[in-house]
Write an enzyme that holds these catalytic residues in place. Structure first.
Site, mmCIF file in Angstrom:
data_model
loop_
_atom_site.group_PDB
_atom_site.id
_atom_site.type_symbol
_atom_site.label_atom_id
_atom_site.label_comp_id
_atom_site.label_asym_id
_atom_site.label_seq_id
_atom_site.Cartn_x
_atom_site.Cartn_y
_atom_site.Cartn_z
ATOM 1 N N THR A 1 41.525 16.576 -67.112
ATOM 2 C CA THR A 1 42.413 17.728 -67.170
ATOM 3 C C THR A 1 43.352 17.604 -68.364
ATOM 4 O O THR A 1 43.470 16.537 -68.971
ATOM 5 C CB THR A 1 43.244 17.839 -65.882
ATOM 6 O OG1 THR A 1 44.048 16.653 -65.743
ATOM 7 C CG2 THR A 1 42.357 17.975 -64.656
ATOM 8 N N TRP B 1 59.520 36.846 -54.448
ATOM 9 C CA TRP B 1 58.710 36.256 -55.499
ATOM 10 C C TRP B 1 58.496 37.242 -56.646
ATOM 11 O O TRP B 1 58.238 38.421 -56.431
ATOM 12 C CB TRP B 1 57.346 35.822 -54.966
ATOM 13 C CG TRP B 1 57.398 34.680 -54.003
ATOM 14 C CD1 TRP B 1 57.169 34.726 -52.662
ATOM 15 C CD2 TRP B 1 57.701 33.310 -54.306
ATOM 16 N NE1 TRP B 1 57.310 33.473 -52.113
ATOM 17 C CE2 TRP B 1 57.643 32.586 -53.099
ATOM 18 C CE3 TRP B 1 58.036 32.636 -55.486
ATOM 19 C CZ2 TRP B 1 57.878 31.219 -53.035
ATOM 20 C CZ3 TRP B 1 58.271 31.271 -55.410
ATOM 21 C CH2 TRP B 1 58.192 30.573 -54.205
ATOM 22 N N LYS C 1 61.194 32.574 -57.886
ATOM 23 C CA LYS C 1 61.797 33.025 -56.633
ATOM 24 C C LYS C 1 63.219 33.496 -56.899
ATOM 25 O O LYS C 1 64.093 32.711 -57.268
ATOM 26 C CB LYS C 1 61.804 31.907 -55.588
ATOM 27 C CG LYS C 1 62.115 32.429 -54.185
ATOM 28 C CD LYS C 1 61.693 31.451 -53.108
ATOM 29 C CE LYS C 1 61.747 32.107 -51.741
ATOM 30 N NZ LYS C 1 61.286 31.195 -50.674
ATOM 31 N N GLU D 1 38.143 21.434 -62.496
ATOM 32 C CA GLU D 1 37.594 20.983 -61.219
ATOM 33 C C GLU D 1 36.466 21.876 -60.700
ATOM 34 O O GLU D 1 35.798 21.525 -59.724
ATOM 35 C CB GLU D 1 38.708 20.917 -60.166
ATOM 36 C CG GLU D 1 39.762 19.854 -60.439
ATOM 37 C CD GLU D 1 40.907 20.319 -61.351
ATOM 38 O OE1 GLU D 1 41.961 19.688 -61.341
ATOM 39 O OE2 GLU D 1 40.735 21.338 -62.079
#
Length: 534
Positions: free
Chosen positions: A180, A438, A433, A325
């Site tokens: 990654t 949100w 937030k 992944e």
């Protein structure tokens, strides 16, 4: 039914047998080179035989530090075809991360491009397991104090062009490895198997996904050191597509020229690449009419960019989603047959979403109270499973946080509509937030980049004593254009509730990016917070 393992060697063998005249067009430091699949096959077998002679064993790791070119393609097939593991290393990572990756993987050999070799000279004394370095070049080897350095072309010259790949490899054996990008902590390694790679390639060939075929002239712009260039070199070779490799340190101008000269039909990369290409197309004249698909992934594509490709340049834009992944293809945004007559605004809103799950995979979207409703409103984390989804990180206990009960927890927050179409709202760590509600930084970014004066935009949060967090917009304006904060606010007000609007707009020369071209929000947050501390 007959039993037969799905092996990567079968892909190059098919190209040799059925498409010996088709070409790989490779741009190197010395210019454009052309090879037939017959030649690529012979070179791959010579390389495989030399690896065998060197003593490379099953599951040994072979590292690559290389751009997109024919030699890297040969490594993609030669290494796994003898049962070893091709470990593609991101050359844009920090040197300390590259040292960590090579040592953690325990690479036996490193194949390195000549322009990247100075990185080896600076770090080779810290590499614990590497026995030799093979420099991929058409030129003479540089003078160096690094021991055991060989020329790729000289190294494979004595190889056997008729070398036979072993057939007793287990399809579940590891074939490839990618780490990654390490936005936090050390990079995490993901192993791909022969089976997962072949099945992933099949998914790319489906008409309702990317639709790769023999007729394509395929140009993988996404680096071969990043998730196997999204599998494009594998599926392209397997199907006998013409493959155009853009080589080292390409520019938008070079990409536009290659598309025009080679009549490229399909290309793939991250949004920042396509923003740069659009800028080049705006400033100069190119014939890009051959393109049937620009595949975009890595992060959400701005709606304005999709519209510009399709309406101004008549180039179909294909939005996809995945991660290291997931090999990486997980979803593709394609209109269903009955959606093609939607009003234009609705049509493009659909196209800007991440689409539906690729056949062969399974998904769940889980919120605080369990699986969310498919109502395009309730948000949750996307979980994935399937035969080309990783089930752990390589020798890394951080997998316990991501792989739980047979599901990959992607860390991406999304909504799902009643027909299963996914819209990525944000990374879990990037959601803002504010006052208990949100705010999606992705939605704000896409709206801002729809403004004709905006080249790039990224939205991050800063702490707020009253609201907990508030969004700040960071904007790069097109060359020759001007914009004020108020102009941008006027543009955004009709699209969002007042409390969604950014508290401020910071105009910047450049937005920091990861090694694979995504916006690096961790670094951007640091810059923004320093700005407000002054």
């Amino acid at each position: 039914m007959m039993k037969g393992d799905l092996l990567i060697s079968s892909m190059i063998e098919r190209a040799e047998r059925f498409f010996p005249k088709k070409e790989v067009v490779s741009r190197t430091m010395n210019g454009i080179q052309r090879f037939s699949y017959k030649q690529i096959g012979q070179r791959t077998r010579k390389l495989a035989s030399r690896l065998d002679e060197f003593g490379i064993s099953r599951e040994d790791k072979i590292g690559t530090l290389a751009w997109n070119h024919h030699r890297h393609l040969e490594l993609y097939f030669a290494v796994p075809s003898i049962g070893a593991v091709v470990h593609t290393i991101n050359i844009r990572l920090a040197p300390e991360h590259i040292v960590y990756i090579i040592n953690h993987a325990e690479d036996e050999l490193i194949f390195v491009d000549e322009d990247v070799f100075p990185l080896i000279e600076a770090t080779h004394q810290n590499l614990r397991t590497v026995k030799a370095f093979i420099v991929m070049t058409d030129n003479e080897l540089p003078e160096t104090a690094v021991p055991n350095v060989y020329s790729y072309e000289e190294w494979i010259a004595s190889g056997d062009p008729d070398y036979q790949f072993p057939k007793d490899i287990d399809e579940e054996a590891p074939a490839g490895m990618c780490f990654t990008s390490a936005t936090t902590g050390n990079p995490k390694g993901v192993l791909y198997t022969h089976r997962s790679t072949v099945l992933h390639s099949m998914s790319l060939a489906m008409a309702d996904t990317v639709g790769a075929s023999e007729t394509d002239v395929s140009m993988p712009v996404v680096p071969m050191f990043h998730v196997n260039a999204w599998g494009m070199p594998y599926v392209g070779t397997w199907l006998g597509s013409t493959i155009v490799m853009p080589g080292p340190r390409f520019t938008p101008k070079l990409l536009a020229e290659l598309i025009e000269q080679e009549r490229v039909t399909m290309t793939a990369g991250v949004p920042t690449i396509w923003l740069g290409l659009l800028k080049e197309l705006e400033e100069n004249n190119y014939d890009v009419s051959s393109l049937r698909a620009v595949v975009c992934g890595g992060s959400a594509a701005p709606l304005g960019m999709i519209k510009t490709f399709e309406k101004k340049y008549n180039v179909p834009f294909l939005h996809a989603y995945g991660m290291t992944e997931t090999s990486p293809l997980a979803t593709v945004s394609r209109l269903k047959s009955y959606q093609r007559d939607l009003p234009e605004d609705e049509l493009y809103e659909e196209r800007a979403k991440q689409g539906i799950l690729v056949p062969g995979l399974d998904m769940k979207v889980v919120g605080a109270s369990g699986e969310v409703a498919w109502d395009e409103e309730e948000m949750g984390e996307l979980l994935l499973s399937g035969p080309w989804i990783a089930d752990d990180y390589y020798k890394d206990d951080r997998g316990e946080e991501a792989f739980i009960d047979g599901w990959l927890h992607t860390g991406d927050v999304c909504t799902v509509d009643e027909e299963g179409v996914i819209k990525i709202v944000d990374r879990t760590k990037d959601l803002i937030k504010s006052g208990g509600e949100w705010i999606s930084s992705v939605d704000l970014e896409n709206a801002i980049m729809a403004h004709e004066s905006v080249f790039e935009a990224s939205v991050v949060s800063i702490p707020d004593p009253e609201w907990q967090e508030r969004p700040i917009a960071c904007v790069v304006v097109h060359d020759g254009k001007t914009m004020t904060k108020e102009e941008l606010f006027d543009f955004l007000r009709p699209q969002f509730a007042k409390w969604w609007l950014p508290d401020d707009v910071l105009f910047m020369e450049e937005i920091p990016k990861t090694s694979v071209g995504k916006f690096l929000k961790r670094a951007l947050r640091d810059e923004v917070q320093k700005h407000y501390q002054v």
